[in-house]
Design a protein around this motif. Structure first.
Motif, PDB file in Angstrom:
ATOM      1  N   ASN A  14      10.924  48.141 -35.426  1.00  0.00           N
ATOM      2  CA  ASN A  14       9.701  48.132 -34.662  1.00  0.00           C
ATOM      3  C   ASN A  14       9.694  49.309 -33.700  1.00  0.00           C
ATOM      4  O   ASN A  14      10.649  50.058 -33.609  1.00  0.00           O
ATOM      5  N   ALA A  15       8.586  49.473 -32.970  1.00  0.00           N
ATOM      6  CA  ALA A  15       8.442  50.642 -32.101  1.00  0.00           C
ATOM      7  C   ALA A  15       9.497  50.671 -31.009  1.00  0.00           C
ATOM      8  O   ALA A  15      10.020  51.717 -30.655  1.00  0.00           O
ATOM      9  N   GLU A  51       0.299  49.930 -28.272  1.00  0.00           N
ATOM     10  CA  GLU A  51       1.422  49.495 -27.452  1.00  0.00           C
ATOM     11  C   GLU A  51       2.623  50.364 -27.794  1.00  0.00           C
ATOM     12  O   GLU A  51       2.963  50.516 -28.966  1.00  0.00           O
ATOM     13  N   CYS A  52       3.250  50.928 -26.786  1.00  0.00           N
ATOM     14  CA  CYS A  52       4.470  51.698 -27.017  1.00  0.00           C
ATOM     15  C   CYS A  52       5.326  51.690 -25.761  1.00  0.00           C
ATOM     16  O   CYS A  52       4.814  51.692 -24.648  1.00  0.00           O
ATOM     17  N   GLU A 248       1.104  51.559 -33.034  1.00  0.00           N
ATOM     18  CA  GLU A 248       2.486  51.700 -32.579  1.00  0.00           C
ATOM     19  C   GLU A 248       3.054  53.045 -33.040  1.00  0.00           C
ATOM     20  O   GLU A 248       2.565  53.652 -33.992  1.00  0.00           O
TER      21      GLU A 248
END
Length: 294
Positions: A14-15, A51-52, A248
């Protein structure tokens, strides 16, 4: 310079895992524009669009944001330029939260060329460039010698000296985009953000725009973030790529690290071959579109 990531992205990352593996040097003076713990949305959306955990635009380099339509590239750029307030997190310019800066103070440090640019058709290219000097003047102040010098430099650098007296409404799409770039250059900022500056332009003017952007980093050491649709163009001109998927960060790093056949398949849904030995950066040979039901 940024630290290159030595290992490719792994399936299923994931990010947050991706960012934690990458040494951004985000706390050093070399990183001019930094987003931290960002959640970005619009008043009309219930959930964040982007979102990051961390995103960095390194000093004096070109960073291209790439990804399919709807991946969040322009939304992220709007937050980084303080055109959109994050629901969570901060954007720091040289360590200062951009939201704490007054508009003129921010405009003296950061220039933005958005997708929505409008001006009276009768306005000349030179007049448009002078509009870029607004952060440096008071409301009633007249044009100074510094303003004139900055505009002359901007017109020359953007390559629009020969059309300086032309009305913006009479220009071709490519000429008009270069005129807008001249206006942003006249601001004389250290950081420049460009949202899809080559979209709808013919190949000649696409290359003109990208060559101007390249000159800004090599000759004036300007920090640049640019949203691009053409990943091949991004791979050729950018020092760093930020690849986005579904809001992301999918991967980040130099083009030779980021542009892989896996990325093209997973992010862009394209079956392609990548030649990393090309002297102008990774060369992409697309073969077919991958079906969405796969």
């Amino acid at each position: 310079m940024t630290t290159q990531r030595s290992t490719p992205r792994k399936d299923g990352q994931n990010a947050e895992e991706l960012v934690s593996e990458t040494d951004y040097e985000g706390d050093s003076p070399a990183s001019r524009l930094v987003g931290e713990d960002l959640a970005i949305g619009y008043p009309t959306t219930d959930e964040p669009i982007v979102e990051c955990e961390k995103v960095v635009i390194p000093e004096g380099e070109i960073t291209a944001l790439v990804g399919p339509n709807g991946s969040g590239k322009s939304t992220l750029l709007k937050a980084m330029s303080n055109q959109l307030t994050p629901e969570r997190g901060n954007v720091l310019l040289d360590g200062t939260d951009v939201q704490s800066l007054k508009p003129k103070a921010l405009a003296r440090q950061l220039g933005l060329l958005s997708q929505e640019n409008q001006s009276p058709a009768s306005l000349t290219v030179e007049d448009l460039a002078y509009h870029g000097r607004y952060p440096h003047r008071g409301f009633f102040e007249s044009v100074t010698e510094d303003d004139k010098a900055a505009v002359e430099r901007a017109l020359a650098l953007a390559g629009v000296n020969d059309i300086r007296d032309e009305g913006v409404g009479n220009l071709s799409g490519g000429q008009k985009q270069l005129a807008w770039i001249a206006m942003v250059l006249a601001q004389e900022t250290d950081v420049l953000l460009l949202d899809e500056p080559t979209t709808y332009l013919d190949l000649h003017h696409q290359l003109r725009v990208m060559e101007v952007i390249e000159t800004l980093t090599t000759e004036r050491d300007i920090t640049i973030a640019v949203v691009l649709h053409d990943i091949g163009q991004a791979a050729r001109f950018a020092d760093n790529l930020i690849a986005m998927k579904d809001g992301e960060l999918y991967d980040w790093g130099p083009p030779k690290t980021v542009v892989t056949e896996e990325l093209l398949a997973d992010v862009f849904r394209v079956d392609a071959t990548v030649d990393n030995e090309s002297p102008t950066g990774p060369h992409i040979s697309p073969h077919r579109a991958i079906s969405d039901d796969r």
